[in-house]
Every structure is written in structure tokens, then in C-alpha cells.
Design a protein around this motif. Structure first.
Motif: not given
Length: 188
Positions: A35-58
Motif C-alpha cells: 500500500w503505497g504510491g506517488i503522493y504528489d509531484t516529488d513525494t511518495v506515501m506508504l501505509c506503515l503500521d507502528d508495529s513494523h521495525k521499518t516504521t521505527e527505523n524511518i
């Protein structure tokens, strides 16, 4: 006649996005985020749950990469989506991935995935939407055409079918954007 299915998370095509990040010790991590994609001209969006290690890392590093899963990398890309780095800390290596540090952000470029968006975190919304500024797009020369542009056929990205839980390859070119529809414009 049409058949109604009710509200579902069915969208075509749904790219298979592999999100790369570093933890506080500089260890690379990757997760599959459908679940993600282009948000605007130079931005991207991702749907990330707080339980993911990736979310913590970012949240700690303020950066991430988004690479496109390919037909050739289907199994390792699926693996990083079904195994949690909270339980398997070395899942990046177990997937067979190797990291090259981005020149633009504090996040790993996955060597085995030929196209990557290198992103700086803008914010996390209260609903878990991660928004990042694309500061660079890098591509392996193996997926470039004779003019030096990214060739979708050579990239061979896959998409996720949320109805059947299958991965599909992109397929053939069927038209030209911002051009084919002109045939329907009446002169004058």
C-alpha cells in the motif's frame, strides 16, 4: 450485469514496493509494502503500521528507500513481507539482499533491485501514512534503454493482486499516455 463485492482493498495495478531503512546500528532492513504510491509531484506515501521495525527505523533516521520488486526478485521480495525484522533481525541478509548506502539519504539502496526512490521523511500522519520527499531516483544501467531512460520492460516490475494474492508481471505496452486519447478530440 455486474457483481457487487462491497468495500475491498482492490486496486489495479498495485505495485510491490520494498522499503529499505537502517536501524540505529546501521543494519539494513527491508519490508514489502503493497500500500503505497506517488503522493504528489516529488513525494511518495506508504501505509506503515507502528508495529513494523521499518516504521521505527524511518522515525529514527528520517530516511528510507523505495525499490520496485521485479519478476526476478519475487521470492526474496515476498519473504521480506512475511517475515518481521522484530523476530528475524537479519532478514535482509536471509533474503539475499545486499545494501549500498545511498549518497542522498541515510538509507540502503538494495543492490538486487534495479530501481530505487531515495527519500527523506517529511512526516508520519496520525493514521500511519508515511510521506517522504523523493530526493533521487537511481537505476541500474541494466534496465536503461539506448537513450539512457528507464525501460519498464527491462525493469520488469511486478504487481500484487489483492483479490487472488498473486504477483503478476507488468505485461505489454498497449498505448501512449497523453497521446492516444487525442484521436477522440474533435477539431474545431
Amino acid at each position: 450485469m455486474r457483481k457487487n463485492f462491497g468495500a475491498k482493498t482492490w486496486l489495479y495495478p498495485m505495485p510491490v514496493l520494498i522499503v529499505g531503512s537502517y536501524d540505529e546500528n546501521g543494519e539494513a532492513n527491508a519490508m514489502n509494502a503493497a500500500w503505497g504510491g506517488i503522493y504528489d509531484t516529488d513525494t511518495v506515501m506508504l501505509c506503515l503500521d507502528d508495529s513494523h521495525k521499518t516504521t521505527e527505523n524511518i522515525k529514527k533516521t528520517g530516511a528510507f528507500t523505495v525499490s520496485f520488486a521485479t519478476s526476478a526478485s519475487c521470492a526474496p521480495c515476498d519473504y521480506v513481507g512475511i517475515v518481521s525484522a522484530n523476530k528475524v533481525p537479519d532478514k535482509f541478509k536471509k533474503a539475499g539482499f545486499s545494501a549500498i548506502k545511498s549518497e542522498y539519504v541515510n538509507a540502503p539502496v538494495i543492490k538486487e533491485l534495479p530501481m530505487c526512490l531515495e527519500c527523506k521523511l517529511i512526516k508520519f500522519n496520525e493514521d500511519g501514512i508515511c510521506i517522504g520527499e523523493i530526493v533521487n531516483v537511481s537505476a541500474d544501467e541494466s534496465i536503461l534503454d539506448e537513450k539512457g531512460a528507464i525501460d519498464a520492460k527491462k525493469l520488469d516490475p511486478i504487481m500484487y493482486d489483492s483479490v487472488t494474492h498473486d504477483y503478476w508481471s507488468l505485461g505489454e505496452r498497449v498505448g501512449k499516455a497523453f497521446s492516444d486519447g487525442k484521436k477522440l478530440i474533435k477539431e474545431g
